[in-house]
Design an enzyme around this catalytic site. Sequence first.
Site, PDB file in Angstrom:
ATOM      1  CB  CYS A 116      -0.416   0.270   1.578  1.00 10.60           C
ATOM      2  SG  CYS A 116      -2.309  -1.343   1.127  1.00 10.60           S
ATOM      3  NE  ARG A 398      -2.309  -6.184  -1.287  1.00 10.66           N
ATOM      4  CZ  ARG A 398      -1.899  -4.924  -0.597  1.00 10.66           C
ATOM      5  NH1 ARG A 398      -1.717  -3.505  -0.523  1.00 10.66           N
ATOM      6  NH2 ARG A 398      -0.707  -5.302   1.158  1.00 10.66           N
TER       7      ARG A 398
END
Length: 419
Positions: A116, A398
Site C-alpha cells: 500500500c 488483498r
Amino acid sequence: MKQIIIEGNKSLSGKIKIGGAKNSVVALIPAAILASGNVKITNVPNISDKDALIEILKLLNVKVKKQTGIIEIDSSEIKNNVIPENLSNKLRASYYFMGALLTKFKKVEMYFPGGCNIGSRPIDLHLKGFEALGATVKKEEEDSKYIIEANELKGANIFLDFASVGATINLMIAATMAKGKTKIMNAAREAEISNIADLLNNMGAKISGAGTEEITIIGVKRLHGGEIKVIPDRIEAGTYIIMGALLGKNLVIEGMIPEHNIVLLNKLQEMGVDFKLQNHKIILNKSKNLNPTNVRTVVYPGFPTDLGQPMAVLLTQAHGISLFEETIWENRMGHVKYLNKMGAKIEAERQHAKITGPTKLHGEQITATDLRAGAALVTAGLIAEGTTIINDAEHILRGYERIINKLSSVGANIRITEI
Ligand code: UD1
C-alpha cells in the site's frame, strides 16, 4: 478494475467468522521455505496477497499443495534465489523472502517490495540487521534492486531503531540458522510475530521471547518440516466490530481473540458502544449516542494503525469532536477526501485529523486508495443513504477474505463487479 457497490443503511445481524491473519500468513509462507521437509499451514485466509506469495514460491521451484484453508509447502527442490521486479513489488511482504532466501542460499536478489502507498516505507532496518548478521548488501538499478549475500550468517545483537514488524520477523527468520546467538532488541510485539516464531520453533528453531521487546534466537544447523495454524486476523475482526457498532442488530463476530483487540474494545467502551464479550466472540448492537474520543495509533499493543481508517468512520457518527493522530505512517489519510465527499466533516493535515460528528453520509462514487482506506470506505458505504460505488476494490481483496459473502450473509446489500 473491480468495483464494490453498496446500497447502504441496512442492519447487520447474524454471524461473521473471522479468518486467519493476513499479516501472519504472508510471513509464514516465506518462512516455510527454510524447512527441509513439508510445512503445513492451516486456517489460511483466502486473500490475494497469499496468492502473490504462492506465485513467488512456484518461481522458486517450491511445490505447493492447496486445499480450502490449507497450504502445504515442500521446498526440497527449491532452486532459485532471484525474484523479478514484477513479483517483488506485487506486495510488501515479498521482503520476507530476503531473510528466507539469504538463509537458504546465502544469497538473494530481489527488488524493493510493493504494498500500500501509505508512506515512504523504507527497509533500512531489515538491511542493517542482515549486515549485522554478516551479510553485505549491494544496490543496483537506481537502488531498486538488492543483492544480499553472506559467506556465513553469524549471530549478533541487533537493536532496532523502531519496533518494525517486518524487520523483526525478517531478522528472526534470517537468524534461525545463523551461527551462535542473536538478540533482537526493541523488537515489535505484534501477535503475528509469536505465530511466526511458533512455526519456526515447530520446525526445530530455538527462538524465545517472541511477543516481547527482546527476542533471542540460538542458531540451529537444520530445520525440519512442521505445522502451524494461522491466528485469527485482529484487523479483520476490528473492522467488522466497527461495522457492528454502526449497524449491528445482535451481530456476532466469532473466532477472534478478544485480547488482540483490547485497545479497540476499550475505545468502544469509552464511546458507549453496545457490545458483549463472550469467550471468542463479541455481540454488537447499533449504538445511538456515541461519545467522541481521541485516537492515536501506536505500535502494538497500542491502537493499531491498520484500524485507524475504519475507526475514522465510527468517529463521524459520534456526538462532538474527535481528534485522530496517525503516528506510524506518514500518508494514511487517503480515505478522508472520500468520506468528506459522502458528507463527513473531517479536517485532516498530514498525520492529524479533527472529526466532527455526527454527520449523515450519502452514497457517492469513490476510490479505495489502499487496503485499509478501502475497508473504511466499505464501512462508510454500509451506513450511507443510497448507492456507494468503490473503485479500485482490488486493494480490499488483498486483505479481507470473502468480504462480499461475509457482509451479504449478515444482511448487507453489497456486490462486486469488474468493469
Ligand atoms: C506491518 C504490517 C502493516 C502495518 C504495520 C504497522 C505486514 C505485512 N504489514 O507493515 O499492515 O500497518 O506493520 O503495524 O505485516 N520503518 C523504517 N525502516 C524499516 C522498516 C520500517 O523506517 O526498515 C518504519 C516505517 O516507515 C513505518 C514504521 O517503521 O513508519 C513501521 O513499519 P513496520 O512495522 O516495519 O511495518 P511493516 O512491517 O511494513
